[in-house]
Write an enzyme that holds these catalytic residues in place. Sequence first.
Site, PDB file in Angstrom:
ATOM      1  N   MET A   1     -17.868  16.001  13.282  1.00 35.43           N
ATOM      2  CA  MET A   1     -17.254  14.710  13.542  1.00 35.43           C
ATOM      3  C   MET A   1     -17.161  13.912  12.248  1.00 35.43           C
ATOM      4  SD  MET A   1     -18.858  13.538  17.188  1.00 35.43           S
ATOM      5  CE  MET A   1     -19.104  14.744  18.470  1.00 35.43           C
ATOM      6  N   CYS A   2     -16.720  12.683  12.353  1.00 34.24           N
ATOM      7  CA  CYS A   2     -16.510  11.818  11.195  1.00 34.24           C
ATOM      8  C   CYS A   2     -17.824  11.177  10.751  1.00 34.24           C
ATOM      9  CB  CYS A   2     -15.509  10.725  11.553  1.00 34.24           C
ATOM     10  SG  CYS A   2     -14.000  11.350  12.329  1.00 34.24           S
ATOM     11  N   GLN A   3     -17.754  10.406   9.676  1.00 37.18           N
ATOM     12  CA  GLN A   3     -18.896   9.604   9.261  1.00 37.18           C
ATOM     13  C   GLN A   3     -18.433   8.188   8.959  1.00 37.18           C
ATOM     14  OE1 GLN A   3     -21.863  10.971   6.551  1.00 37.18           O
ATOM     15  NE2 GLN A   3     -21.981  13.011   7.458  1.00 37.18           N
TER      16      GLN A   3
ATOM     17  N   ASN B   1     -16.717   7.151  14.934  1.00 36.76           N
ATOM     18  CA  ASN B   1     -17.186   8.524  14.768  1.00 36.76           C
ATOM     19  C   ASN B   1     -17.544   9.045  16.152  1.00 36.76           C
ATOM     20  OD1 ASN B   1     -18.743  10.855  14.357  1.00 36.76           O
ATOM     21  ND2 ASN B   1     -20.543   9.680  13.760  1.00 36.76           N
TER      22      ASN B   1
END
Length: 258
Positions: free
Chosen positions: A1-3, A108
């Site tokens: 996933m994103c940060q 996120n």
Amino acid sequence: MCQLLGMNCNVPTDIVFSFTGFATRGGRTDNHNDGWGIAFFEGAGVRHFVDYQAADASPIARLIKQCPIKSKNVIAHIRKATQGQVALENCHPFVREMWGRYWVFAHNGDLKQFAPALDGQFRPVGNTDSELAFCYLLQELRRRFGDAMPALPELSAALRALTTEIAAHGVFNMMLSDGSALFAHCSTQLHYLVRQHPFAEAHLADEDMIVDFSQVTTPQDRVAIIVTAPLTANETWLPFASGELKVFVEGEPVTLYA
């Protein structure tokens, strides 16, 4: 996933040190290489930069590392796509106007079976679950409070309810700011620290870089950094609890009662 990366301060401060380590995770020390973005509040305005290139390779990211833009509220994001193609319109943070001020949002996570009806002025441009959630948040805040922005305790209480509702659909780590406060909600992973007097050295975990903050601050300065995973190897980062919404004002978390 994103940060995610956020900064909330009591005086305008640059985010070069934290962003340098954070951007390294966008393609070098981690695989969040599907785009990135950053937004700085300055007075009533917002400087907003996004790029679909990986942060570690982006010329715009190199510019940000070299340009000490000072702000009291900053939100940044590095993307690993789960919904929506790699494209500029899907890069966080997203920006909208409400109540005569800009709102900046980044997410996120991954939301499943999340398809709220949007019937107001806020519509997504791209095709991510994140931008859809942002539009829904603003729509529901506007529905609750009308044309007048509520006081911070009432706004925080409404955001607690809305983030809990959205998080029922999956992972919803998010940051939201209107330039006066920074709201951060944790589903799975967020950490924060507050740097204040007496300041000390900080060592980045992802990059060979050290800053002695006692040399670049005053005793009155206070800076809160909020991030998905700790950025430094020699500081104590405090984890959020799952389901927790924290509100940061003037460089520290505040306790609010509606």
